[in-house]
Design a protein around this motif. Structure first.
Motif, PDB file in Angstrom:
ATOM      1  N   SER A  34      39.360  50.896  42.823  1.00 12.30           N
ATOM      2  CA  SER A  34      38.718  49.650  42.403  1.00 12.30           C
ATOM      3  C   SER A  34      39.466  49.142  41.168  1.00 12.30           C
ATOM      4  O   SER A  34      40.334  49.842  40.628  1.00 12.30           O
ATOM      5  CB  SER A  34      37.253  49.917  42.049  1.00 12.30           C
ATOM      6  OG  SER A  34      37.174  50.749  40.892  1.00 12.30           O
ATOM      7  N   GLY A  35      39.115  47.970  40.702  1.00 10.68           N
ATOM      8  CA  GLY A  35      39.726  47.445  39.483  1.00 10.68           C
ATOM      9  C   GLY A  35      39.474  48.354  38.300  1.00 10.68           C
ATOM     10  O   GLY A  35      40.381  48.649  37.512  1.00 10.68           O
ATOM     11  N   SER A  92      44.025  50.726  47.812  1.00  7.67           N
ATOM     12  CA  SER A  92      43.421  49.924  46.749  1.00  7.67           C
ATOM     13  C   SER A  92      42.449  48.924  47.333  1.00  7.67           C
ATOM     14  O   SER A  92      42.639  48.446  48.447  1.00  7.67           O
ATOM     15  CB  SER A  92      44.494  49.154  45.977  1.00  7.67           C
ATOM     16  OG  SER A  92      45.328  50.028  45.282  1.00  7.67           O
ATOM     17  N   ASP A  93      41.432  48.614  46.555  1.00 12.86           N
ATOM     18  CA  ASP A  93      40.512  47.549  46.919  1.00 12.86           C
ATOM     19  C   ASP A  93      41.317  46.254  46.882  1.00 12.86           C
ATOM     20  O   ASP A  93      41.807  45.844  45.828  1.00 12.86           O
ATOM     21  CB  ASP A  93      39.358  47.524  45.916  1.00 12.86           C
ATOM     22  CG  ASP A  93      38.360  46.418  46.167  1.00 12.86           C
ATOM     23  OD1 ASP A  93      38.668  45.484  46.936  1.00 12.86           O
ATOM     24  OD2 ASP A  93      37.270  46.478  45.581  1.00 12.86           O
ATOM     25  N   PHE A 135      35.613  44.235  39.330  1.00 12.92           N
ATOM     26  CA  PHE A 135      35.668  45.025  40.559  1.00 12.92           C
ATOM     27  C   PHE A 135      35.292  46.470  40.240  1.00 12.92           C
ATOM     28  O   PHE A 135      36.149  47.332  40.113  1.00 12.92           O
ATOM     29  CB  PHE A 135      37.054  44.920  41.200  1.00 12.92           C
ATOM     30  CG  PHE A 135      37.433  43.501  41.487  1.00 12.92           C
ATOM     31  CD1 PHE A 135      36.959  42.876  42.632  1.00 12.92           C
ATOM     32  CD2 PHE A 135      38.201  42.779  40.603  1.00 12.92           C
ATOM     33  CE1 PHE A 135      37.270  41.557  42.889  1.00 12.92           C
ATOM     34  CE2 PHE A 135      38.524  41.453  40.845  1.00 12.92           C
ATOM     35  CZ  PHE A 135      38.051  40.839  41.992  1.00 12.92           C
ATOM     36  N   LYS A 150      40.578  40.715  34.301  1.00 12.31           N
ATOM     37  CA  LYS A 150      40.783  40.462  35.721  1.00 12.31           C
ATOM     38  C   LYS A 150      40.271  41.602  36.598  1.00 12.31           C
ATOM     39  O   LYS A 150      39.856  41.367  37.725  1.00 12.31           O
ATOM     40  CB  LYS A 150      42.266  40.230  35.997  1.00 12.31           C
ATOM     41  CG  LYS A 150      42.781  38.944  35.379  1.00 12.31           C
ATOM     42  CD  LYS A 150      44.245  38.757  35.645  1.00 12.31           C
ATOM     43  CE  LYS A 150      44.741  37.466  35.013  1.00 12.31           C
ATOM     44  NZ  LYS A 150      46.170  37.255  35.249  1.00 12.31           N
ATOM     45  N   LEU A 151      40.328  42.839  36.097  1.00 15.64           N
ATOM     46  CA  LEU A 151      39.999  43.991  36.930  1.00 15.64           C
ATOM     47  C   LEU A 151      38.568  44.496  36.783  1.00 15.64           C
ATOM     48  O   LEU A 151      38.015  45.073  37.713  1.00 15.64           O
ATOM     49  CB  LEU A 151      40.982  45.134  36.652  1.00 15.64           C
ATOM     50  CG  LEU A 151      42.406  44.868  37.107  1.00 15.64           C
ATOM     51  CD1 LEU A 151      43.340  45.966  36.609  1.00 15.64           C
ATOM     52  CD2 LEU A 151      42.493  44.744  38.610  1.00 15.64           C
ATOM     53  N   GLU A 152      37.959  44.290  35.621  1.00 17.11           N
ATOM     54  CA  GLU A 152      36.595  44.791  35.408  1.00 17.11           C
ATOM     55  C   GLU A 152      35.565  44.221  36.373  1.00 17.11           C
ATOM     56  O   GLU A 152      34.588  44.897  36.673  1.00 17.11           O
ATOM     57  CB  GLU A 152      36.160  44.569  33.961  1.00 17.11           C
ATOM     58  CG  GLU A 152      36.713  45.630  33.042  1.00 17.11           C
ATOM     59  CD  GLU A 152      36.229  45.453  31.612  1.00 17.11           C
ATOM     60  OE1 GLU A 152      35.827  44.333  31.224  1.00 17.11           O
ATOM     61  OE2 GLU A 152      36.258  46.445  30.881  1.00 17.11           O
ATOM     62  N   ASN A 168      40.550  43.221  47.042  1.00 18.69           N
ATOM     63  CA  ASN A 168      40.019  42.165  46.173  1.00 18.69           C
ATOM     64  C   ASN A 168      40.477  42.377  44.734  1.00 18.69           C
ATOM     65  O   ASN A 168      40.785  41.414  44.030  1.00 18.69           O
ATOM     66  CB  ASN A 168      38.496  42.113  46.253  1.00 18.69           C
ATOM     67  CG  ASN A 168      38.029  41.626  47.599  1.00 18.69           C
ATOM     68  OD1 ASN A 168      38.603  40.711  48.168  1.00 18.69           O
ATOM     69  ND2 ASN A 168      36.996  42.258  48.129  1.00 18.69           N
ATOM     70  N   ALA A 169      40.543  43.623  44.297  1.00 12.14           N
ATOM     71  CA  ALA A 169      41.016  43.910  42.941  1.00 12.14           C
ATOM     72  C   ALA A 169      42.498  43.593  42.826  1.00 12.14           C
ATOM     73  O   ALA A 169      42.955  43.034  41.827  1.00 12.14           O
ATOM     74  CB  ALA A 169      40.751  45.368  42.582  1.00 12.14           C
ATOM     75  N   ALA A 194      43.082  40.026  42.403  1.00 11.17           N
ATOM     76  CA  ALA A 194      42.705  39.520  41.080  1.00 11.17           C
ATOM     77  C   ALA A 194      43.916  39.453  40.155  1.00 11.17           C
ATOM     78  O   ALA A 194      43.941  38.670  39.215  1.00 11.17           O
ATOM     79  CB  ALA A 194      41.624  40.396  40.457  1.00 11.17           C
TER      80      ALA A 194
END
Length: 119
Positions: A61-62, A97-98, A32, A28-30, A100-101, A104
């Protein structure tokens, strides 16, 4: 001694939890990418953790979230460690934190699982 056993048990439990959920969270995080987390361990016993994501004012980021988990486990096992300095690169600490990440991690439970691994 009991406290030492509890700490060891807690570390191994955290490591097990990380490995159990790592694959799932990694998927899920990679997606990002961006930035990195660097850890320097000085001979004095002081660790320096640097957040570096210049394109987003050092926002996590993720990939950085995953790196942080790895660094925390590394620090917990560093027997010579006495203290830690956490800093951001390029005169900015971290803008957070990002988002979008964070999104996720689909559910609040996913987010709490990641947070609990860091404790």
């Amino acid at each position: 001694m009991a406290r030492s056993l509890l700490k060891t048990s807690s570390l191994s439990m955290r490591t097990k939890l990380l490995h159990q959920t790592e694959f799932e969270k990694k998927k899920k995080l990679e997606p990002f990418p961006g930035g990195s987390i660097d850890l320097q361990k000085e001979d004095s016993g002081i660790g320096i953790l640097t957040l570096d994501n210049p394109s987003k004012m050092n926002a996590f980021s993720g990939v950085m979230m995953l790196q942080l988990l790895e660094k925390v486990i590394e620090l917990e096992n560093w027997t010579e460690g006495k203290g830690l300095i956490v800093r951001g690169a390029k005169n900015t600490f971290s803008s957070g934190s990002d988002l979008n990440a964070v999104k996720a991690l689909e559910t609040p439970e996913d987010r709490m699982a990641l947070y609990n691994l860091q404790k």
